[in-house]
Design an enzyme around this catalytic site. Structure first.
Site, PDB file in Angstrom:
ATOM      1  N   LEU A  14      -2.894  -3.498  -4.194  1.00 51.90           N
ATOM      2  CA  LEU A  14      -4.132  -4.286  -4.293  1.00 51.90           C
ATOM      3  C   LEU A  14      -5.178  -3.528  -5.098  1.00 51.90           C
ATOM      4  O   LEU A  14      -5.817  -4.077  -5.999  1.00 51.90           O
ATOM      5  CB  LEU A  14      -4.681  -4.580  -2.888  1.00 51.90           C
ATOM      6  CG  LEU A  14      -3.899  -5.575  -2.040  1.00 51.90           C
ATOM      7  CD1 LEU A  14      -4.516  -5.658  -0.645  1.00 51.90           C
ATOM      8  CD2 LEU A  14      -3.885  -6.957  -2.695  1.00 51.90           C
ATOM      9  N   LYS A  69     -11.560  10.892  -8.921  1.00 52.91           N
ATOM     10  CA  LYS A  69     -10.338  11.642  -8.602  1.00 52.91           C
ATOM     11  C   LYS A  69     -10.516  13.138  -8.899  1.00 52.91           C
ATOM     12  O   LYS A  69      -9.975  13.984  -8.180  1.00 52.91           O
ATOM     13  CB  LYS A  69      -9.138  11.069  -9.365  1.00 52.91           C
ATOM     14  CG  LYS A  69      -8.694   9.689  -8.874  1.00 52.91           C
ATOM     15  CD  LYS A  69      -8.381   9.651  -7.383  1.00 52.91           C
ATOM     16  CE  LYS A  69      -7.731   8.359  -6.944  1.00 52.91           C
ATOM     17  NZ  LYS A  69      -7.694   8.202  -5.484  1.00 52.91           N
ATOM     18  N   ILE A  77      -7.362   6.355   0.476  1.00 50.98           N
ATOM     19  CA  ILE A  77      -8.501   5.441   0.345  1.00 50.98           C
ATOM     20  C   ILE A  77      -9.081   5.541  -1.061  1.00 50.98           C
ATOM     21  O   ILE A  77      -9.340   6.637  -1.559  1.00 50.98           O
ATOM     22  CB  ILE A  77      -9.578   5.821   1.393  1.00 50.98           C
ATOM     23  CG1 ILE A  77      -9.069   5.496   2.799  1.00 50.98           C
ATOM     24  CG2 ILE A  77     -10.908   5.130   1.091  1.00 50.98           C
ATOM     25  CD1 ILE A  77      -9.988   5.957   3.901  1.00 50.98           C
ATOM     26  N   SER A  88       0.822  -1.220   0.000  1.00 49.16           N
ATOM     27  CA  SER A  88       0.000   0.000   0.000  1.00 49.16           C
ATOM     28  C   SER A  88       0.852   1.264   0.000  1.00 49.16           C
ATOM     29  O   SER A  88       1.875   1.332   0.701  1.00 49.16           O
ATOM     30  CB  SER A  88      -0.880   0.052   1.263  1.00 49.16           C
ATOM     31  OG  SER A  88      -1.845  -0.950   1.250  1.00 49.16           O
ATOM     32  N   TYR A 124      -9.589   3.397 -16.688  1.00 48.94           N
ATOM     33  CA  TYR A 124      -9.698   3.987 -15.352  1.00 48.94           C
ATOM     34  C   TYR A 124     -11.147   4.410 -15.064  1.00 48.94           C
ATOM     35  O   TYR A 124     -11.602   4.413 -13.929  1.00 48.94           O
ATOM     36  CB  TYR A 124      -8.726   5.159 -15.226  1.00 48.94           C
ATOM     37  CG  TYR A 124      -8.246   5.418 -13.813  1.00 48.94           C
ATOM     38  CD1 TYR A 124      -7.435   4.505 -13.141  1.00 48.94           C
ATOM     39  CD2 TYR A 124      -8.604   6.578 -13.142  1.00 48.94           C
ATOM     40  CE1 TYR A 124      -6.998   4.737 -11.857  1.00 48.94           C
ATOM     41  CE2 TYR A 124      -8.176   6.828 -11.857  1.00 48.94           C
ATOM     42  CZ  TYR A 124      -7.370   5.913 -11.217  1.00 48.94           C
ATOM     43  OH  TYR A 124      -6.946   6.149  -9.935  1.00 48.94           O
TER      44      TYR A 124
HETATM   45  P1  NAD Z   1      -4.396  -0.174  -1.572  1.00 50.92           P
HETATM   46  O1  NAD Z   1      -5.337  -1.239  -2.058  1.00 50.92           O
HETATM   47  O2  NAD Z   1      -3.177  -0.626  -0.881  1.00 50.92           O
HETATM   48  O3  NAD Z   1      -5.144   0.877  -0.656  1.00 50.92           O
HETATM   49  C1  NAD Z   1      -6.485   1.254  -0.852  1.00 50.92           C
HETATM   50  C2  NAD Z   1      -7.045   1.423   0.537  1.00 50.92           C
HETATM   51  O4  NAD Z   1      -8.378   1.931   0.481  1.00 50.92           O
HETATM   52  C3  NAD Z   1      -7.101   0.096   1.313  1.00 50.92           C
HETATM   53  O5  NAD Z   1      -6.396   0.210   2.522  1.00 50.92           O
HETATM   54  C4  NAD Z   1      -8.579  -0.094   1.606  1.00 50.92           C
HETATM   55  O6  NAD Z   1      -8.829  -0.719   2.851  1.00 50.92           O
HETATM   56  C5  NAD Z   1      -9.052   1.351   1.594  1.00 50.92           C
HETATM   57  N1  NAD Z   1     -10.489   1.412   1.442  1.00 50.92           N
HETATM   58  C6  NAD Z   1     -11.241   1.039   0.377  1.00 50.92           C
HETATM   59  N2  NAD Z   1     -12.547   1.177   0.671  1.00 50.92           N
HETATM   60  C7  NAD Z   1     -12.609   1.650   1.956  1.00 50.92           C
HETATM   61  C8  NAD Z   1     -13.659   1.975   2.833  1.00 50.92           C
HETATM   62  N3  NAD Z   1     -14.958   1.829   2.476  1.00 50.92           N
HETATM   63  N4  NAD Z   1     -13.363   2.423   4.074  1.00 50.92           N
HETATM   64  C9  NAD Z   1     -12.068   2.573   4.481  1.00 50.92           C
HETATM   65  N5  NAD Z   1     -11.014   2.261   3.686  1.00 50.92           N
HETATM   66  C10 NAD Z   1     -11.304   1.813   2.445  1.00 50.92           C
HETATM   67  O7  NAD Z   1      -4.049   0.680  -2.884  1.00 50.92           O
HETATM   68  P2  NAD Z   1      -3.228   2.037  -3.073  1.00 50.92           P
HETATM   69  O8  NAD Z   1      -2.884   2.044  -4.509  1.00 50.92           O
HETATM   70  O9  NAD Z   1      -2.194   2.170  -2.046  1.00 50.92           O
HETATM   71  O10 NAD Z   1      -4.351   3.148  -2.873  1.00 50.92           O
HETATM   72  C11 NAD Z   1      -4.212   4.235  -1.976  1.00 50.92           C
HETATM   73  C12 NAD Z   1      -4.689   5.508  -2.663  1.00 50.92           C
HETATM   74  O11 NAD Z   1      -3.751   5.871  -3.666  1.00 50.92           O
HETATM   75  C13 NAD Z   1      -6.041   5.387  -3.368  1.00 50.92           C
HETATM   76  O12 NAD Z   1      -6.768   6.585  -3.207  1.00 50.92           O
HETATM   77  C14 NAD Z   1      -5.627   5.241  -4.822  1.00 50.92           C
HETATM   78  O13 NAD Z   1      -6.631   5.640  -5.728  1.00 50.92           O
HETATM   79  C15 NAD Z   1      -4.448   6.202  -4.845  1.00 50.92           C
HETATM   80  N6  NAD Z   1      -3.576   6.076  -5.999  1.00 50.92           N
HETATM   81  C16 NAD Z   1      -3.037   4.872  -6.311  1.00 50.92           C
HETATM   82  C17 NAD Z   1      -2.225   4.769  -7.433  1.00 50.92           C
HETATM   83  C18 NAD Z   1      -1.636   3.443  -7.827  1.00 50.92           C
HETATM   84  O14 NAD Z   1      -1.215   3.299  -8.979  1.00 50.92           O
HETATM   85  N7  NAD Z   1      -1.574   2.464  -6.943  1.00 50.92           N
HETATM   86  C19 NAD Z   1      -1.929   5.897  -8.232  1.00 50.92           C
HETATM   87  C20 NAD Z   1      -2.481   7.125  -7.863  1.00 50.92           C
HETATM   88  C21 NAD Z   1      -3.313   7.213  -6.739  1.00 50.92           C
END
Ligand code: NAD
Length: 262
Positions: free
Chosen positions: A196, A164, A94, A19, A157
């Site tokens: 994930l 976003k 999240i 994460s 996406y």
């Molecule tokens: P991740 O799956 O590790 O984390 C997503 C988190 O969101 C998880 O911990 C999950 O428990 C939480 N979540 C989802 N629904 C929820 C709910 N109802 N209540 C509380 N928590 C909830 O994936 P990540 O990529 O680390 O995502 C973290 C953030 O980064 C997200 O907002 C994602 O959109 C953003 N992001 C990710 C990327 C990428 O490529 N991985 C790029 C840009 C932005």
């Protein structure tokens, strides 16, 4: 110089060691910040495996932002165990969209799936900040995570692009609303990282390959890159920065025509 020693952070969004929020936890811990994590129950066993990896973690509490009451439960559980303790940093990492958001073209996505994606991935920022406010010290720093598909088309996406865009709008609105009290709110726009949540996006590995080949730094970013920026945003070094979308993406967002076609 960072001035983060002894500060306290709420971190929402750790689901596994991959994460982005976990990368942020490690960076904040290194800077001397004490961490209280909010985890989703479905990831409890994964999150608890990480428990012993960082001494800086002082507590874990369930958090589900889908409803107001379940969001509030995190803070009441925290306050019961730590009366009088307040945080200086809030990490909102999240994001979630149901399968139905990716299985069909955006024009056919059903209301219920659309609402879930927007509630969890965008509007929850408002919910988290509102419930956190009584537990935040003056001049706090909130950091959320966004993606450049908020302003550009990225194949597959879909609805998450709309979420976003809304999240970034919330960042500006909340920054302006809470700025007079000294609270800052910014978003880090991360390049793609295999997590994930990212695994649910069709064709994600092709996006990783494309960015690695075409970003100015010729690589993808990792959670430590995001952690570094989060430490800066959490610290007084960024005291004049609020309402901003800061790209940590190996520079990909400044490119348009890939050099590879020439
Ligand atoms: P991740 O799956 O590790 O984390 C997503 C988190 O969101 C998880 O911990 C999950 O428990 C939480 N979540 C989802 N629904 C929820 C709910 N109802 N209540 C509380 N928590 C909830 O994936 P990540 O990529 O680390 O995502 C973290 C953030 O980064 C997200 O907002 C994602 O959109 C953003 N992001 C990710 C990327 C990428 O490529 N991985 C790029 C840009 C932005």
């Amino acid at each position: 110089m960072l001035g983060l020693q002894g500060k306290v952070a709420f971190v929402f969004g750790v689901a596994s060691e991959d994460s982005i929020a976990w990368g942020i936890c490690k960076s904040l811990a290194e800077a001397g910040v004490t961490l209280y994590l909010g985890y989703q129950k479905r990831f409890m066993s994964r999150v608890f495996k990480l428990k012993d990896e960082l001494d800086a973690i002082d507590g874990f509490y369930p958090l589900d932002v889908i409803e107001d009451e379940t969001t509030a439960e995190f803070f009441s559980a925290f306050a019961k165990d730590h009366p009088g303790v307040k945080a200086d940093i809030l990490i909102h990492a999240i994001g979630f969209a149901p399968r139905g958001c990716f299985d069909r073209p955006v024009i056919f996505v059903e209301d219920q799936d659309l609402n879930t994606a927007l509630t969890v991935s965008a509007h929850s920022l408002q919910r988290c900040v509102r419930h956190a406010l009584p537990y935040l010290n003056p001049n706090s720093s909130t950091i959320t995570l966004t993606y450049a598909a908020s302003t550009r088309f990225v194949p597959s996406y879909g609805v998450m692009s709309i979420a976003k865009a809304s999240l970034e709008s919330w960042t500006r609105e909340l920054a302006c609303h809470l700025g007079p009290e000294g609270h800052r709110i910014n978003a880090i726009s991360s390049g793609p990282i295999a997590t994930l949540a990212a695994g649910g996006i069709p064709g994600f590995s092709k996006i990783l390959d494309h960015v690695e080949a075409n970003s100015p730094l010729r690589r993808n970013v990792n959670p430590n890159d995001i952690g570094g920026c989060a430490v800066w945003l959490a610290s007084q070094l960024s005291s004049g920065v609020t309402g901003q979308i800061i790209h940590v993406d190996a520079g990909y967002s400044v490119t348009m025509v890939p050099e590879s076609i020439m």
